[in-house]
Design a protein around this motif. Structure first.
Motif, short mmCIF file in Angstrom:
data_model
loop_
_atom_site.label_atom_id
_atom_site.label_comp_id
_atom_site.label_asym_id
_atom_site.label_seq_id
_atom_site.Cartn_x
_atom_site.Cartn_y
_atom_site.Cartn_z
N THR A 59 0.83 -1.21 0.00
CA THR A 59 0.00 0.00 0.00
C THR A 59 0.86 1.25 0.00
OG1 THR A 59 -1.76 -1.15 1.20
CG2 THR A 59 -1.80 1.26 1.24
N LYS A 60 1.89 1.28 0.85
CA LYS A 60 2.79 2.43 0.89
C LYS A 60 3.54 2.61 -0.42
CE LYS A 60 3.42 1.88 5.88
NZ LYS A 60 4.30 1.34 6.94
N ALA A 61 3.99 1.49 -1.00
CA ALA A 61 4.70 1.57 -2.28
C ALA A 61 3.79 2.10 -3.38
CB ALA A 61 5.23 0.18 -2.66
N THR A 62 2.51 1.71 -3.35
CA THR A 62 1.55 2.19 -4.35
C THR A 62 1.33 3.69 -4.21
OG1 THR A 62 0.45 0.03 -4.37
CG2 THR A 62 -0.79 1.90 -5.24
N THR A 91 7.31 -4.76 -3.22
CA THR A 91 7.12 -3.32 -3.02
C THR A 91 7.75 -2.51 -4.13
OG1 THR A 91 9.07 -3.19 -1.58
CG2 THR A 91 6.95 -3.55 -0.52
N PHE A 92 8.93 -2.91 -4.62
CA PHE A 92 9.53 -2.08 -5.66
C PHE A 92 8.84 -2.30 -7.01
CE2 PHE A 92 12.56 -5.39 -7.23
CZ PHE A 92 12.75 -4.99 -8.56
N LEU A 93 8.28 -3.48 -7.25
CA LEU A 93 7.49 -3.69 -8.46
C LEU A 93 6.17 -2.92 -8.37
CD1 LEU A 93 8.00 -7.50 -9.23
CD2 LEU A 93 9.18 -5.55 -10.24
N ALA A 94 5.55 -2.91 -7.20
CA ALA A 94 4.30 -2.15 -7.01
C ALA A 94 4.56 -0.66 -7.21
CB ALA A 94 3.73 -2.41 -5.62
N ILE A 130 -1.79 -4.81 -9.06
CA ILE A 130 -0.78 -4.83 -8.01
C ILE A 130 -1.06 -5.95 -7.02
CG2 ILE A 130 0.10 -3.54 -6.01
CD1 ILE A 130 -0.20 -0.99 -7.71
N ALA A 131 -2.33 -6.16 -6.69
CA ALA A 131 -2.69 -7.24 -5.77
C ALA A 131 -2.39 -8.61 -6.39
CB ALA A 131 -4.18 -7.15 -5.41
N VAL A 132 -2.72 -8.80 -7.67
CA VAL A 132 -2.45 -10.07 -8.35
C VAL A 132 -0.95 -10.31 -8.45
CG1 VAL A 132 -2.65 -11.30 -10.55
CG2 VAL A 132 -4.61 -10.05 -9.65
N MET A 133 -0.22 -9.24 -8.80
CA MET A 133 1.24 -9.35 -8.90
C MET A 133 1.85 -9.76 -7.56
SD MET A 133 4.12 -7.43 -7.90
CE MET A 133 3.50 -5.76 -7.74
N ALA A 134 1.33 -9.18 -6.46
CA ALA A 134 1.86 -9.50 -5.14
C ALA A 134 1.66 -10.98 -4.81
CB ALA A 134 1.19 -8.62 -4.09
N VAL A 135 0.49 -11.50 -5.15
CA VAL A 135 0.21 -12.92 -4.90
C VAL A 135 1.15 -13.80 -5.72
CG1 VAL A 135 -1.49 -14.76 -5.15
CG2 VAL A 135 -2.19 -12.53 -4.26
N ILE A 136 1.31 -13.48 -7.01
CA ILE A 136 2.18 -14.29 -7.88
C ILE A 136 3.62 -14.27 -7.39
CG2 ILE A 136 3.16 -14.46 -10.21
CD1 ILE A 136 0.50 -13.54 -11.32
#
Length: 466
Positions: A59-62, A91-94, A130-136
């Motif tokens: 969330t902070k990264a976003t 976080t850096f990808l987000a 971003i949520a899907v990416m975090a899960v993957i």
């Protein structure tokens, strides 16, 4: 050139420039807002609170990314700096995705050129992506590989004396360096970035007070110039290419690449193909929005177009930067994660919008060739206001109104003027930004007296940025 080909060439230019004219006020106003945020919201404080790859950290990264610049290469460079300092891969990808897809100027341009449905899909889909990416990433992350790459990055940069510009994340240079009160040497990519940092440090009032002074407007003007210097090539290329794509690419090409009709298979294929076209388009950042208009006009589905817009972080030039920073394996991992999440989210957006009955009707509007772009309407007057504001900021920057003074504080490196504290050492007068710096100098003048107290007379305000 045959008369027919010449007429098509002129029509392509008319459409490309027409798109640019239609969106100009949105781009300019968006960049002004971004510049205000960049100047008056401390990115450094936000960066220090990026946590692990949990919900809070993502969330902070976003939020950090959404408040940053919209340049793909700038986002990748800052992402590298965050990764080096220990940020979790998620976080850096987000951050990178948010800084290129959830920014004000991009949203305004999508609204103007593609409509509110695409804007909603961009914002909502961005959060879902971003949520899907975090899960993957949590399920597939090769942690050992990334830790090795992180150590290698730090070792390589330390061996070569490389450090990141704290204002933009680009590689700092020795000729643009200052020493802080704590003795830390900060290196910047250009004198413009060094000035930005100095201005941020020197700022001691709130933003309302700042904007009532020339110094505050100079900071905004300097940041606005830097934003344009990073984006203008992508923006101009994207608009011009879109005109030529609309005129010269025949309909059978789109029909061949993108399946026609309804159904889950068609939607999924269009989403995958949309991301694939983005990879090889070489158009990143905001330049892919007008290209997306060409795809939409060519009959590409909602899923394919929105997936294309998402995919500015995996174009060939950006992938090459990943390769240089992290090596082939990490580059391919980032490509795979982003490709899957972008295509899946594009597919998901079309299914959601179809269920809600808000997929825009392609047949309901005029084609790009049928539109009249230059007329006395709200676009004309908004552009006048935007161009006037842009001219004002350029004037402030060129004239240096409120710019830092001609003297260099030998302690912290900030520019100051003769009205500030000063002292004399061995016949040389030194000027300081504050009494604290003056006190530090007087305690050990031999440590700081090597700095030239006067800024080079060759300095001007026309610095290029990456």
């Amino acid at each position: 050139m045959s008369p027919i080909l010449g007429a098509e060439f002129i029509e392509a230019l008319r459409i490309g420039v027409g798109f640019l004219w239609t969106a100009a006020w949105a781009i300019i106003m968006g960049l002004v807002i971004t510049s205000l945020v960049q100047v008056y919201v401390s990115k450094e404080r936000m960066a220090t609170v990026l946590g692990e790859g949990d919900v809070a950290g993502v969330t902070k990264a976003t939020l950090f990314g959404a408040a940053s610049s919209g340049c793909s290469f700038g986002a990748v460079a800052i992402g590298k700096g965050l990764f080096k300092k220990g940020a979790h891969v998620v976080t850096f990808l987000a951050f990178m995705f948010a800084s290129t897809n959830l920014i004000v100027e991009l949203g305004l341009m999508i609204l103007i050129l593609l409509g509110w449905e695409f804007l909603v899909a961009e914002l909502l889909g961005g959060l879902i992506l971003i949520a899907v990416m975090a899960v993957i990433v949590h399920l597939t992350l090769p942690e050992t590989l990334f830790e090795q790459v992180r150590k290698e990055l730090n070792r390589r940069d330390n061996d070569h004396g490389v450090s990141e510009d704290p204002t933009c994340g680009m590689e700092g240079k020795d000729e643009y360096s200052i020493v802080t009160d704590g003795g830390e040497t900060l290196r910047f990519c250009s004198e413009g970035c060094m000035e930005t940092y100095q201005q941020q440090v020197a700022s001691n009032g709130d933003w309302r007070d700042e904007l009532r002074s020339w110094g505050g407007w100079y900071k905004v003007a300097n940041q606005y110039r830097k934003e344009w210097s990073m984006l203008y090539k992508d923006v101009i290329a994207g608009f011009l290419i879109s005109g030529f794509v609309i005129v010269f690419v025949p309909q059978w090409v789109w029909n061949t690449l993108f399946l026609q009709g309804d159904g889950l298979l068609v939607s999924a294929e269009n989403a995958v193909m949309g991301v694939a076209i983005a990879v090889i388009s070489f158009v990143g950042s905001m330049g892919n929005v007008p290209f997306a208009v060409a795809l939409w006009g060519g009959g590409v589905s909602f899923a394919g177009v929105i997936a294309f817009v998402y995919a500015d972080l995996i174009t060939v030039p950006v992938l090459n930067v990943y390769r240089k920073y992290y090596g082939w394996k990490v580059m391919l991992y980032i490509l795979g994660v982003f490709f899957v999440t972008m295509a899946f989210t594009g597919f998901l957006m079309e299914q959601l919008f179809d269920a809600l009955g808000i997929v825009p009707d392609l047949a309901g509007g005029m084609t790009a060739s049928e539109q009249t772009y230059f007329e006395l309407n709200y676009t004309f007057y908004l552009n006048l206001v935007a161009f006037a504001l842009s001219g004002f900021l350029l004037y402030v920057y060129r004239r240096g109104l409120g710019a830092p003074g001609r003297y260099r504080d030998p302690v912290c490196g900030m520019r100051t003027d003769e009205d500030g504290p000063s002292t004399t050492h061995e016949g040389e007068t030194y000027h300081f930004c504050s009494t604290a710096c003056k006190r530090s100098f007087e305690e050990s003048p031999e440590e700081f007296a090597t700095v030239d107290p006067v800024v080079s007379a060759s300095h001007d305000h026309n610095h290029d940025h990456h």
